[in-house]
Motif scaffolding. Structure first.
Motif, PDB file in Angstrom:
ATOM      1  N   ASP A 141     -17.755   9.766 -69.244  1.00 45.66           N
ATOM      2  CA  ASP A 141     -17.120   9.111 -70.382  1.00 45.66           C
ATOM      3  C   ASP A 141     -17.655   9.628 -71.710  1.00 45.66           C
ATOM      4  O   ASP A 141     -18.245   8.903 -72.501  1.00 45.66           O
ATOM      5  N   ASP A 143     -15.758  11.051 -74.139  1.00 43.20           N
ATOM      6  CA  ASP A 143     -14.713  11.193 -75.155  1.00 43.20           C
ATOM      7  C   ASP A 143     -15.198  10.776 -76.538  1.00 43.20           C
ATOM      8  O   ASP A 143     -14.899  11.435 -77.536  1.00 43.20           O
ATOM      9  N   ASN A 146     -17.330  13.521 -77.863  1.00 40.70           N
ATOM     10  CA  ASN A 146     -16.523  14.693 -78.222  1.00 40.70           C
ATOM     11  C   ASN A 146     -15.911  14.540 -79.607  1.00 40.70           C
ATOM     12  O   ASN A 146     -15.844  15.500 -80.376  1.00 40.70           O
ATOM     13  N   LYS A 147     -15.446  13.340 -79.932  1.00 42.81           N
ATOM     14  CA  LYS A 147     -14.834  13.107 -81.253  1.00 42.81           C
ATOM     15  C   LYS A 147     -15.831  13.409 -82.366  1.00 42.81           C
ATOM     16  O   LYS A 147     -15.456  13.911 -83.416  1.00 42.81           O
ATOM     17  N   ASN A 151     -13.954  17.169 -81.303  1.00 43.71           N
ATOM     18  CA  ASN A 151     -13.169  17.197 -80.065  1.00 43.71           C
ATOM     19  C   ASN A 151     -13.412  18.439 -79.221  1.00 43.71           C
ATOM     20  O   ASN A 151     -12.546  18.861 -78.463  1.00 43.71           O
ATOM     21  N   PRO A 153     -14.927  20.007 -76.055  1.00 47.40           N
ATOM     22  CA  PRO A 153     -15.471  19.539 -74.776  1.00 47.40           C
ATOM     23  C   PRO A 153     -16.814  20.210 -74.506  1.00 47.40           C
ATOM     24  O   PRO A 153     -17.032  21.361 -74.889  1.00 47.40           O
TER      25      PRO A 153
END
Length: 171
Positions: A141, A143, A146-147, A151, A153
């Protein structure tokens, strides 16, 4: 989170020219080892030691633009950020994994720092983004993280491909 300065040592061994290196680590022992490893050499590099991330970033969840602008004015511009933020709150070995505690905020805040460095430096004419390498444990998890890093990966690498140690990490 420069630790004992291994990233700086690697750049030196690669003969990458360094003008100024800003070291930041909360651990006073790591800072002293880093100073010992780098200040006693005649490497023509300006070594700056900052004791806490908050001195650079600020005390809030969002970066303090004035603090970061001062860092850039005093020691910049910055081409590269190497980071190994504390990871215990994302580690599978940590049963609690409380993402809301202060320690867990360092990883996303390093990403926000890099973004703010880019914004400030571009205002002053820097034409390229800050390069960065941020290391952390492998976790699910990601995400939200990443933001904070635009963003991008993460790339998963294991030390066993480069050394006798098995240690899977996100970069």
């Amino acid at each position: 989170f420069s630790g004992i300065g291994s990233g700086t040592l690697a750049l030196k061994k690669l003969r990458i020219p360094l003008h100024t290196v800003v070291h930041c680590d909360h651990d006073p022992i790591a800072n002293e080892v880093c100073k010992f490893n780098h200040n006693h050499q005649r490497d023509d590099i300006k070594h700056v030691y900052i004791d806490t991330f908050e001195e650079i970033y600020g005390e809030c969840n969002e970066p303090d633009e004035d603090k970061i602008a001062k860092l850039v004015a005093d020691y910049g511009p910055f081409d590269l950020v190497l980071a190994g933020a504390p990871c215990s709150n994302y580690s599978g070995l940590n049963a609690n994994r409380v993402a809301s505690c202060a320690n867990a905020q360092y990883l996303p805040n390093v990403g926000k720092l890099i973004t703010k460095l880019n914004d400030i430096q571009k205002k002053h004419g820097m034409k390229h983004d800050v390069l960065f390498l941020s290391e952390n444990v492998v976790f699910k998890d990601f995400d939200h993280i990443n933001k904070c890093y635009g963003n991008l990966p993460p790339i998963r690498l294991d030390a066993r491909h480069f050394s006798p140690c098995e240690r899977s990490r996100f970069y």
